[in-house]
Design a protein around this motif. Structure first.
Motif, short mmCIF file in Angstrom:
data_model
loop_
_atom_site.label_atom_id
_atom_site.label_comp_id
_atom_site.label_asym_id
_atom_site.label_seq_id
_atom_site.Cartn_x
_atom_site.Cartn_y
_atom_site.Cartn_z
N UNK A 1 0.70 -1.10 -0.05
CA UNK A 1 0.02 -0.05 0.05
C UNK A 1 0.85 1.18 -0.15
N UNK A 2 1.78 1.35 0.85
CA UNK A 2 2.60 2.64 1.06
C UNK A 2 3.54 2.74 0.07
N UNK A 3 4.26 1.62 -0.42
CA UNK A 3 5.24 1.70 -1.36
C UNK A 3 4.94 1.33 -2.71
N UNK A 4 3.60 0.75 -3.20
CA UNK A 4 3.52 0.63 -4.51
C UNK A 4 2.19 1.12 -4.93
N UNK A 5 1.19 0.81 -4.11
CA UNK A 5 -0.13 1.13 -4.73
C UNK A 5 -0.37 2.62 -4.64
N UNK A 6 -0.25 3.28 -3.35
CA UNK A 6 -0.75 4.91 -3.42
C UNK A 6 0.39 5.79 -4.04
N UNK B 1 17.24 -3.51 8.24
CA UNK B 1 17.18 -2.14 8.63
C UNK B 1 17.95 -1.24 7.57
N UNK B 2 19.07 -1.38 7.14
CA UNK B 2 19.57 -0.67 6.04
C UNK B 2 18.84 -0.61 4.93
N UNK B 3 18.32 -1.70 4.52
CA UNK B 3 17.52 -1.68 3.13
C UNK B 3 16.31 -1.28 3.42
N UNK B 4 15.64 -1.10 4.89
CA UNK B 4 14.39 -0.44 4.94
C UNK B 4 14.67 1.00 4.95
N UNK B 5 15.71 1.64 5.56
CA UNK B 5 16.09 2.94 5.34
C UNK B 5 15.98 3.37 4.11
N UNK B 6 16.57 2.65 3.14
CA UNK B 6 16.80 2.94 1.70
C UNK B 6 15.56 3.17 0.95
N UNK B 7 14.86 2.07 1.07
CA UNK B 7 13.83 1.52 0.18
C UNK B 7 12.52 1.97 0.75
N UNK B 8 12.32 2.21 2.00
CA UNK B 8 11.01 2.72 2.80
C UNK B 8 11.11 4.03 3.49
N UNK B 9 12.24 4.31 4.10
CA UNK B 9 12.14 5.87 4.69
C UNK B 9 12.47 6.78 3.68
N UNK C 1 12.36 -3.33 -2.31
CA UNK C 1 12.44 -3.50 -0.90
C UNK C 1 12.39 -4.87 -0.55
N UNK C 2 11.62 -5.77 -1.10
CA UNK C 2 11.63 -7.14 -0.70
C UNK C 2 12.76 -7.89 -1.21
N UNK C 3 13.25 -7.38 -2.38
CA UNK C 3 14.42 -7.96 -2.84
C UNK C 3 15.81 -7.84 -1.82
N UNK C 4 15.86 -6.61 -1.59
CA UNK C 4 16.95 -6.40 -0.71
C UNK C 4 16.66 -6.88 0.65
#
Length: 293
Positions: free
Chosen positions: A180-185, A247-255, A278-281
């Motif tokens: 929802x937050x990363x792709x859909x919206x 955590x690092x991947x989340x910072x780069x691909x979510x935050x 993100x899931x690949x990371x």
């Protein structure tokens, strides 16, 4: 064909059930893992092609009215964009392509575990429902989140017949929030001008870009927290390397996408592209953790 099934997006999406598979069985038999990977790819190719088939009428109107603007590089645009709407493929061919891929996914799913078949069918039905709701309600993003979480869970049941409630619940929450937050919206934010003219009801169309950004950022933060909590709860699988990597991947691909959206809603496509990986990371971090544990 590649564009019909959004080949790049479908291939990247295989990381989702693979993370679940390694959570269920950190030392999976190589042959079974390869079979699950092929089945997962076939399933994602079929589902993405189904989306294109269901939306062909709306997409044809986009092209006919020249509403589809060039907004920059888009992971979803690799290959021909919406080939059915452009008349590059026939509906009969698309149905045959989807049918063949679906049969392959179902056969492999049945070989792995019947639950995988049920989850694939449920995800496909949710995809159809999502497309049917295009002009009905902006809350269809919830259907999209459930669909992705359901499909990703097939990886778990392909390698385990038991349920570990906490990690599986965190996995479902992570997938739901990320979609929802990363792709859909973000994708809807990028398409808001044309969606208004076509009568497609999305969060940014109905409630405005500011509200859409807030919703997307909230879900991105939930996804970041859920992925970190999952890595911590599944410490025997992730290990220190996997946890730090997640955590690092989340910072780069979510935050980072969240910051991009807050600063400029017009950067929605950049946020979408980043979050897509993100899931690949996380899969890479998980594999690194397993190899180095």
């Amino acid at each position: 064909m590649y564009g019909l099934s959004r080949g790049t997006q479908a291939t990247l999406s295989v990381a989702q059930p693979l993370v679940a598979a390694l959570l269920a069985d950190p030392s999976p038999p190589p042959g079974r893992l390869a079979l699950a990977t092929v089945g997962g790819l076939a399933g994602f190719l079929a589902v993405f092609a189904t989306n294109d088939l269901m939306d062909a009428g709306v997409d044809k109107r986009r092209f006919g009215a020249r509403l589809r603007a060039d907004t920059g590089p888009d992971v979803d645009s690799a290959g021909a964009r919406h080939p059915l709407a452009q008349g590059l493929l026939t509906r009969r061919f698309a149905l045959g392509w989807i049918g063949g891929l679906s049969v392959l996914a179902l056969v492999i799913g049945a070989l792995l575990d019947p639950v995988c078949v049920l989850l694939f069918l449920l995800a496909a039905l949710l995809q159809v429902l999502y497309c049917r709701l295009a002009t009905v309600t902006p809350y269809k993003f919830l259907v999209s989140g459930v669909m992705v979480a359901v499909g990703a869970c097939a990886g778990w049941f392909a390698f385990s017949t038991t349920v570990d409630p906490l990690p599986l619940a965190l996995f479902v929450l992570w997938m739901f929030a990320w979609e929802i937050g990363g792709r859909n919206i973000p994708n809807d934010l990028a398409d808001v001008t044309e969606d208004v003219r076509l009568g497609v009801r999305t969060v940014p169309v109905v409630y405005g870009s500011r509200v859409a950004v807030r919703v997307a950022v909230a879900f991105l933060l939930v996804a970041f927290a859920a992925s970190g909590a999952l890595a911590a709860v599944a410490w025997p699988v992730f290990g220190a390397v996997g946890l730090v990597g997640t955590v690092v991947v989340g910072a780069l691909t979510l935050l980072r996408p969240a910051l991009l959206l807050v600063r400029d809603p017009g950067a929605a496509l950049r946020a979408f592209n980043l979050a897509t990986f993100h899931p690949v990371g996380v899969l890479a971090a998980l594999v690194a953790g397993l190899l180095l544990r």
